[in-house]
Design a protein around this motif. Structure first.
Motif, mmCIF file in Angstrom:
data_model
loop_
_atom_site.group_PDB
_atom_site.id
_atom_site.type_symbol
_atom_site.label_atom_id
_atom_site.label_comp_id
_atom_site.label_asym_id
_atom_site.label_seq_id
_atom_site.Cartn_x
_atom_site.Cartn_y
_atom_site.Cartn_z
ATOM 1 N N LEU A 34 0.837 -1.207 0.000
ATOM 2 C CA LEU A 34 0.000 0.000 0.000
ATOM 3 C C LEU A 34 0.871 1.257 0.000
ATOM 4 N N VAL A 92 2.308 1.914 -3.512
ATOM 5 C CA VAL A 92 1.321 2.517 -4.421
ATOM 6 C C VAL A 92 1.162 4.003 -4.116
ATOM 7 N N ILE A 138 -2.809 -2.361 -7.265
ATOM 8 C CA ILE A 138 -2.461 -2.912 -5.955
ATOM 9 C C ILE A 138 -2.656 -4.426 -5.962
ATOM 10 N N TYR A 145 -6.149 -3.185 1.691
ATOM 11 C CA TYR A 145 -5.450 -2.237 0.810
ATOM 12 C C TYR A 145 -6.421 -1.673 -0.226
#
Length: 410
Positions: A120, A123, A151, A159
């Motif tokens: 996470l 990203v 993701i 997430y």
């Protein structure tokens, strides 16, 4: 806590779903106006989300049957967001907070700093947010920008939900794409369901979620009953007779699969206004935990009650990253009570020993181990002593009250 052997019989009301409560509170906090979220019982995790939303600028006041939430108004200070031990709170609010504040400090307790978050964070780094550490505690710097988010979905569905909340609070449209198999998809389904209930415009196509710019509207929202926590009492019904009311039979919650598992086990299952489970047969079970990882501890009690045979629980690798290493802590639970298990990397085999002997259980500070240990008393010859039973406060603080009402002996 010492629990004496007993059979459970009677009826209880399901507590409000923690999964739905988290999501409804967050949607209310990014809506215009004042929402009422109706739930008559809370927990440490739900309280963590409430307190974190307050830290971010939402006004939340409790009343007898729930809370009133006025949408977030940005504050002048750098928020210090303390998720306590709640993984849902942390993973949902990390992206969302970064759509509001250029700098946020995140802290946590227990095993939370050691639970996965890297995917996470990576990203978010690609969309404008930097971190001063790779694990809790850390400080963010920068605001998330709208656009395309890719993701993985095989570590934590949280997430995906966190990015969906963030996308909802960004200008313009954003797309969240899951580039692996999405495990525990039912939890993402709950996220989408609650967001749409508040007015979100989300187009789902396969593993892609297009979130169009939406203005969420305040509303009154009733949190449905919790299948996950109710499963402990329903399993107790397989050795006695228990009914649970207040459960949505059409729920998106994946853990309602407990009904089919109980039928496969051989219990009598009746679904009407209540869900009734009663003792009948006991058979070994094979269960894929990919979408229902939280079920392992209580299902282990079913497996140990069988007279012979072996039950298999597989696709369980993510359980090693929960409040405890839940494959190991479940194995420890059964062996400490006189049962027999075989632990593998991503599965657990439990041998049918026609019940358990009793003994001392280390909860590993895991609420689900505490509740499973208590239910184990229904198939045990002797008392069970549970260390750190207060861990139940994370999700079900009134568990032992309901347990006693059904005839459990504490």
């Amino acid at each position: 806590m010492r629990v004496k052997p007993s059979k459970l019989e009677g009826s209880v009301k399901a507590i409000p779903s923690k999964s739905f409560a988290h999501r409804a509170l967050i949607c209310a906090a990014i809506s215009d106006g004042v929402s009422q979220i109706i739930f008559d019982k809370t927990s440490d995790d739900i309280d963590a989300t409430i307190n974190c939303l307050r830290t971010l600028g939402a006004k939340i006041e409790k009343f007898e049957s729930g809370v009133r939430v006025k949408g977030i108004s940005k504050l002048d200070n750098i928020p210090i967001v303390d998720s306590k031990e709640s993984g849902s709170t942390f993973r949902f609010l990390l992206p969302l907070a970064s759509t509001i504040y250029g700098q946020v400090i995140f802290i946590g307790e227990g095993r939370l700093p050691n639970r996965p978050i890297k995917d996470l964070m990576d990203v978010m780094k690609h969309r404008g947010v930097e971190f001063d550490s790779e694990c809790l505690p850390f400080k963010t710097n920068g605001l998330l920008s709208p656009g395309r988010y890719e993701i993985s979905g095989d570590v934590s569905s949280q997430y995906v939900s966190g990015l969906l909340f963030a996308a909802l609070n960004l200008n313009g449209s954003s797309e969240v794409i899951v580039n692996t198999n999405l495990e525990s998809k039912s939890y993402v389904d709950i996220t989408v369901e609650v967001m749409r209930a508040f007015g979100a415009d989300i187009i789902e196509k396969g593993n892609s979620f297009l979130v169009n710019e939406s203005k969420l509207k305040a509303r009154s929202y009733n949190v449905e009953g919790d299948w996950s926590n109710s499963s402990f009492l329903l399993v107790a019904g397989a050795f006695g007779k228990v009914s649970v009311n207040g459960l949505n039979k059409e729920s998106s919650q994946g853990d309602k699969q407990i009904l089919k598992i109980l039928e496969d086990f051989g219990a009598e299952v009746v679904i009407s206004d209540e869900v009734i489970v009663a003792s009948r047969d006991r058979n070994p079970i094979d269960v894929d935990l990919k979408d229902i990882p939280d079920m392992l501890p209580i299902l282990s009690i079913l497996a140990a009650s069988v007279d012979g045979g072996v039950s298999r629980f597989y696709n369980a690798s993510r359980l090693r990253l929960k409040e405890s290493d839940r494959i190991k802590s479940t194995a420890d639970l059964i062996t400490s009570l006189g049962g027999k298990v075989e632990e593998r990397d991503d599965e657990l085999l439990i041998y049918g020993t026609n019940g358990l002997a009793g003994g001392i259980v280390d909860s590993h500070n895991d609420h689900r181990i505490v509740m499973a240990a208590a239910i184990a008393s229904t198939i045990s010859e002797n008392d069970i002593v549970i260390k750190n039973s207060k861990a139940i406060n994370k999700s079900y603080p009134t568990f032992f009250d309901d347990f006693a009402d059904l005839g459990g002996k504490i």
